[in-house]
Design a protein around this motif. Structure first.
Motif, mmCIF file in Angstrom:
data_model
loop_
_atom_site.group_PDB
_atom_site.id
_atom_site.type_symbol
_atom_site.label_atom_id
_atom_site.label_comp_id
_atom_site.label_asym_id
_atom_site.label_seq_id
_atom_site.Cartn_x
_atom_site.Cartn_y
_atom_site.Cartn_z
ATOM 1 N N ASP A 13 0.865 -1.170 0.000
ATOM 2 C CA ASP A 13 0.000 0.000 0.000
ATOM 3 C C ASP A 13 0.910 1.231 0.000
ATOM 4 O OD1 ASP A 13 -2.289 1.746 0.601
ATOM 5 O OD2 ASP A 13 -1.478 1.794 2.640
ATOM 6 N N LEU A 14 0.350 2.404 -0.341
ATOM 7 C CA LEU A 14 1.158 3.626 -0.394
ATOM 8 C C LEU A 14 1.008 4.473 0.870
ATOM 9 C CD1 LEU A 14 3.096 5.343 -2.142
ATOM 10 C CD2 LEU A 14 1.057 6.554 -2.993
ATOM 11 N N THR A 31 -2.542 1.265 -4.753
ATOM 12 C CA THR A 31 -3.027 2.364 -3.936
ATOM 13 C C THR A 31 -4.367 2.886 -4.414
ATOM 14 O OG1 THR A 31 -2.497 4.615 -3.146
ATOM 15 C CG2 THR A 31 -1.681 4.016 -5.314
ATOM 16 N N GLN A 83 -1.806 10.556 -6.516
ATOM 17 C CA GLN A 83 -1.011 9.392 -6.125
ATOM 18 C C GLN A 83 0.258 9.280 -6.964
ATOM 19 O OE1 GLN A 83 -2.632 9.453 -3.410
ATOM 20 N NE2 GLN A 83 -2.581 7.232 -3.112
#
Length: 239
Positions: free
Chosen positions: A30-31, A134, A141
Motif C-alpha cells: 500500500d502507499l 493504492t 497518487q
C-alpha cells in the motif's frame, strides 16, 4: 509448508519457523501510511495552509482541528478546509472552487521517503518482484510516487483511478498478480488498513501483512498472515 497449511494460531504472530522464504516471489505494498507517512505529510500541508492563509499564526488547536477535519485523507478537501476556515477565521480564505487546485499544487511536495525504510525496500526489490497498489486519484497518487522516486523502484504500480477498481475489490489485486506473473499464494501484501489491505489481499489468495508501527489493537475479524512494525521484518521471508 504452503501458506494454506499454516495453523490459524500462527497467523499474525510473527512465528515463521515453518515457512520457507523462497515460497514468496513478490511483495506488494500500500502507499499512504505504509510506504509513505501521510500523517507527517498532512502536518506539513497544514504548515503551508498556515503560511498562506493565516500569516503563519497557527496554534496547536488549529492543527488538531485540521487533523480531525482531514480524517486521514478520507474527508473531502473542500469540506476539511472550509470547516477549518469557519472555525478559525483566516487572513486569506481560499475559495471553495480553488481548494482542490491548491491542495494538488502543494500536497505531493509534503511527502518524504524514510531513508531507513527505503534501504530495506531496495533489498526487497533485489530479491523479489514488487508492486504498489493504492487507492486515490491518479494525479495525486502518481505525484507522490514520482516525488519520492518510488516509480523508479517498483515493477508494477496500480492506482485505483487508473484501473477502475479500488481496494478491497479483488480485481485490483488480481491485476497486480497477473502483471507480475505469479500465483496469489506466492505474494505478500503489506498495508496499514486491515479491511482494505490485509482483508482484501487475503480474499484474493495472497498473504496479508499488517503494517502496524504504532502497535494498534486489532479489533476486527481480519487475521493477518503476519504483523510488522517495520519493513525489515519482511526480509527473513524473502531472502
Amino acid at each position: 509448508m504452503k501458506t494454506a497449511e499454516i495453523p490459524p494460531r500462527m497467523r499474525g504472530t510473527g512465528l515463521k519457523d515453518e515457512v520457507s522464504a523462497n515460497m514468496f516471489k513478490a511483495v506488494m505494498f500500500d502507499l499512504d501510511d505504509t510506504l509513505l507517512d501521510r500523517s507527517k505529510a498532512a502536518d506539513a500541508m497544514f504548515s503551508i495552509i498556515a503560511r498562506e492563509c493565516y500569516s503563519n499564526k497557527a496554534t496547536d488547536e488549529m492543527l488538531q482541528s485540521f487533523r480531525k477535519y482531514d480524517n486521514n485523507g478520507y474527508s473531502s478537501k473542500v469540506t476539511a478546509l472550509n470547516r477549518l476556515f469557519d472555525d478559525f477565521r483566516p487572513d486569506y480564505r481560499i475559495p471553495s472552487t480553488e481548494i482542490y487546485a491548491f491542495w494538488g499544487a502543494h500536497f505531493s511536495d509534503c511527502f518524504l521517503m524514510d531513508e531507513t525504510a527505503l534501504a530495506t525496500i531496495k533489498i526487497i526489490v533485489s530479491s523479489v518482484k514488487t508492486a504498489i497498489i493504492t487507492n486515490g486519484s491518479s494525479q495525486m497518487q502518481r505525484a507522490k510516487i514520482e516525488k519520492t522516486g518510488l516509480d523508479k523502484i517498483f515493477d508494477v504500480i496500480l492506482i485505483s483511478d487508473d484501473v477502475g477498481a479500488k481496494k478491497p475489490d479483488l480485481r485490483i489485486f488480481e491485476m497486480a498478480i497477473q502483471k507480475l506473473g505469479i500465483q496469489p499464494k506466492e505474494a505478500l501484501f503489506v498495508g496499514d488498513n486491515l479491511a482494505n489491505d490485509v482483508g482484501g489481499s487475503q480474499k484474493a489468495g495472497m498473504n496479508g501483512v499488517w503494517f502496524n508501527p504504532n502497535r494498534l489493537r486489532n479489533d476486527t475479524d481480519v487475521v493477518p498472515f503476519k504483523e510488522i512494525a517495520c519493513f525489515s521484518e519482511i526480509l527473513p521471508l524473502v531472502s
